[in-house]
Write a protein that holds these residues in place. Structure first.
Motif, PDB file in Angstrom:
ATOM      1  N   VAL A  11      45.296 125.580  76.949  1.00  0.00           N
ATOM      2  CA  VAL A  11      45.431 125.094  78.324  1.00  0.00           C
ATOM      3  C   VAL A  11      46.903 125.208  78.720  1.00  0.00           C
ATOM      4  O   VAL A  11      47.778 125.379  77.873  1.00  0.00           O
ATOM      5  CB  VAL A  11      44.948 123.630  78.462  1.00  0.00           C
ATOM      6  CG1 VAL A  11      43.439 123.535  78.285  1.00  0.00           C
ATOM      7  CG2 VAL A  11      45.651 122.726  77.447  1.00  0.00           C
ATOM      8  N   GLN A  38      46.988 118.082  79.396  1.00  0.00           N
ATOM      9  CA  GLN A  38      45.734 118.590  79.908  1.00  0.00           C
ATOM     10  C   GLN A  38      44.719 118.791  78.788  1.00  0.00           C
ATOM     11  O   GLN A  38      45.081 118.941  77.614  1.00  0.00           O
ATOM     12  CB  GLN A  38      45.943 119.934  80.619  1.00  0.00           C
ATOM     13  CG  GLN A  38      46.774 119.848  81.886  1.00  0.00           C
ATOM     14  CD  GLN A  38      46.969 121.216  82.517  1.00  0.00           C
ATOM     15  OE1 GLN A  38      47.174 122.209  81.813  1.00  0.00           O
ATOM     16  NE2 GLN A  38      46.873 121.276  83.836  1.00  0.00           N
ATOM     17  N   GLN A  59      40.611 120.782  78.378  1.00  0.00           N
ATOM     18  CA  GLN A  59      39.553 121.556  79.022  1.00  0.00           C
ATOM     19  C   GLN A  59      38.221 121.249  78.353  1.00  0.00           C
ATOM     20  O   GLN A  59      38.071 121.389  77.136  1.00  0.00           O
ATOM     21  CB  GLN A  59      39.848 123.054  78.890  1.00  0.00           C
ATOM     22  CG  GLN A  59      38.735 123.962  79.356  1.00  0.00           C
ATOM     23  CD  GLN A  59      38.518 123.903  80.853  1.00  0.00           C
ATOM     24  OE1 GLN A  59      39.445 124.152  81.629  1.00  0.00           O
ATOM     25  NE2 GLN A  59      37.309 123.539  81.277  1.00  0.00           N
ATOM     26  N   ALA A  67      36.036 128.898  79.371  1.00  0.00           N
ATOM     27  CA  ALA A  67      35.305 127.743  78.861  1.00  0.00           C
ATOM     28  C   ALA A  67      33.800 127.874  79.082  1.00  0.00           C
ATOM     29  O   ALA A  67      32.996 127.486  78.222  1.00  0.00           O
ATOM     30  CB  ALA A  67      35.827 126.469  79.525  1.00  0.00           C
TER      31      ALA A  67
END
Length: 492
Positions: A285, A291, A293, A326
């Motif tokens: 990320v 962060q 994901q 993703a």
């Protein structure tokens, strides 16, 4: 063996043309290598110590392709050999290799041959397909298949190859090669592949295995660690297994290559993990310190046993290292179904689940399998291959309702149960015929209670009773289905 003076160090099609290559072994990988080398213009001799009818039949097929075959002698080096290509299982101490070393002849494995010849099909030029490599004591095949499914969901041609059954040499020399390879590598293959430099690699776990071949746990681990050598983007390791992280620290990698951990807990920076039933990426990320994901849900994984979730995280890490989005991780995991005999639910009979994990042929795999259930009637036993069972039984004792033991080395498991789980009832079936599995299932059914799992996770090899673990799993499945039919008949 050193490759420092290897005359074919920069092997190309031209390098093997006219050379004399001896292939050690007449199995799948040896036969594939022999045919590929012959097509490339090499003079090829295959040697194998066997001389059975099946050996002679395979030899005839190769001889029809212009390959010389010598059966019954796997020790002496054929005259004028320039290179040996060995099948993975041949031990480094084999007399053939000692003769090669004395003569200054290099030894490559089938993976080394494929690596050096990749991208040479039909004179093609350009960058060969990168390799995403997976090794470890357990979980390799499932992880590679998951990785292939994820890459496929991203629109990439990415077959699962290598130790999984498809010879690498056939894939890399194909006229229409894939975009990227999901490569399963055994410790044997890695031992004979010193030049391999993967895009990214994962070592899933380390536990004692094949020590008769490697000679020590240290040598076994070192061969597994070869998967990390020269990695370009990511070395994926198991946060729960410090030995895998240590292998990363010892590896000589391309500058900028990152260490990426996977964990069943909440991930830290540069890790993938699980938060509230969600697979989460904090490695690939923009700001891994702030962060995360979301990749998929645990319910997207079949089966969602802890060790299989770990496999999924490792596969996701390698796919993300390759730049896969993703959504492809989620779609690939949803589409994936494991091969037979890998913690496979067979049936529910009167409130008891019957699960086939015949692939659990060592204690490490079996401990992971046992950890997936709360109350277990355990069917175990077979050929121990030098294993001990104290640690396995000690860790799993609270989950065991009872145990049913079969096979040649069942007494070793019985003794461990006596020491570490003395209150667990044990049925010791003193037989090693294939019909013992049906008897074991009936005994397990008698001992099981509503809500239990009858788990066939043998912690041993199968060859004392069955051709292979597949046949053992089939016998268990057939016995469970017979049990189901019997109970249905009784209810009529």
């Amino acid at each position: 063996m050193s490759t420092e003076h290897d005359p074919l160090a920069a092997a190309t099609v031209e390098a093997v043309q006219g050379g004399h290559v001896t292939v050690a072994g007449l199995g799948v990988s040896g036969s594939s290598a022999a045919r590929a080398l012959r097509r490339l213009g090499a003079r090829v001799t295959v040697v194998d110590g066997g001389d059975s009818e099946s050996h002679r039949s395979r030899a005839s097929e190769l001889e029809a392709d212009g390959v010389s075959v010598r059966l019954g002698d796997a020790e002496s080096l054929p005259a004028d050999t320039d290179l040996i290509v060995t099948s993975p299982g041949w031990k480094p101490q084999s007399p053939l290799f000692a003769a090669a070393e004395a003569a200054g002849v290099p030894v490559w494995g089938d993976v080394e041959l494929a690596w050096r010849l990749r991208g040479t099909a039909s004179g093609k030029t350009g960058t060969p397909a990168p390799w995403l490599a997976v090794t470890g004591t357990n979980g390799k095949t499932t992880t590679v298949q998951m990785l292939s499914a994820i890459l496929g969901a991203a629109g990439l041609r990415a077959p699962a190859v290598g130790n999984i059954g498809t010879p690498l040499i056939d894939v890399v020399l194909a006229d229409d090669p894939p975009d990227v390879l999901a490569v399963e590598l055994s410790s044997y293959q890695l031992h004979w592949a010193p030049s391999l430099r993967a895009h990214s690699a994962a070592v899933l776990n380390l536990a004692p295995d094949h020590l008769d071949w490697h000679g020590s746990m240290e040598a076994y681990a070192a061969d597994k660690g070869r998967a990390y050598e020269g990695n370009q983007v990511a070395c994926v390791y198991n946060c729960a297994d410090p030995a895998t992280e240590q292998l990363v620290r010892q590896a000589d990698v391309v500058e900028g290559c990152r260490a990426i951990g996977f964990t069943l807990g909440s991930p830290g920076p540069s890790e993938l993990g699980v938060v509230d039933g969600i697979l989460v990426d904090r490695a690939f990320v923009e700001d891994r310190h702030k962060q995360a994901q979301e990749l998929a849900e645990i319910t997207d994984i079949t089966p969602a046993a802890p060790h299989n979730i770990a496999n999924a995280l490792a596969a996701a890490a390698l796919a993300r290292a390759y730049g896969v989005p993703a959504a492809a991780v989620r779609d690939g995991l949803r589409a994936f179904r494991p091969d037979a005999h890998r913690i496979a639910h067979v049936a529910d009979v009167e409130g008891v689940a019957y699960v086939d994990d015949s692939k659990a042929t060592n204690t490490h795999a079996t401990q992971a399998s046992l950890a997936a259930y709360d109350s277990i009637v355990w069917i175990a036993g077979g050929l121990a291959k030098g294993a001990t069972f104290d640690e396995l039984v000690r860790a799993s004792a609270p989950r065991l309702r009872a145990a049913v033991l079969i096979g040649a080395d069942r007494q070793l498991i019985h003794e461990a149960l006596t020491r570490h789980a003395p209150d667990v009832p044990v049925v010791d079936l003193a037989r090693t015929d294939t019909g013992a599995m049906a008897a074991a299932v009936h005994e397990a059914a008698r001992l099981a209670r509503h809500g239990d799992t009858v788990l066939m996770a043998p912690a041993c090899a199968s060859m004392d009773m069955f051709v292979n673990y597949n046949a053992r799993g089939d016998a268990f499945t057939e016995a469970v289905r017979s049990l189901t039919a019997d109970r249905a008949h009784d209810a009529e």
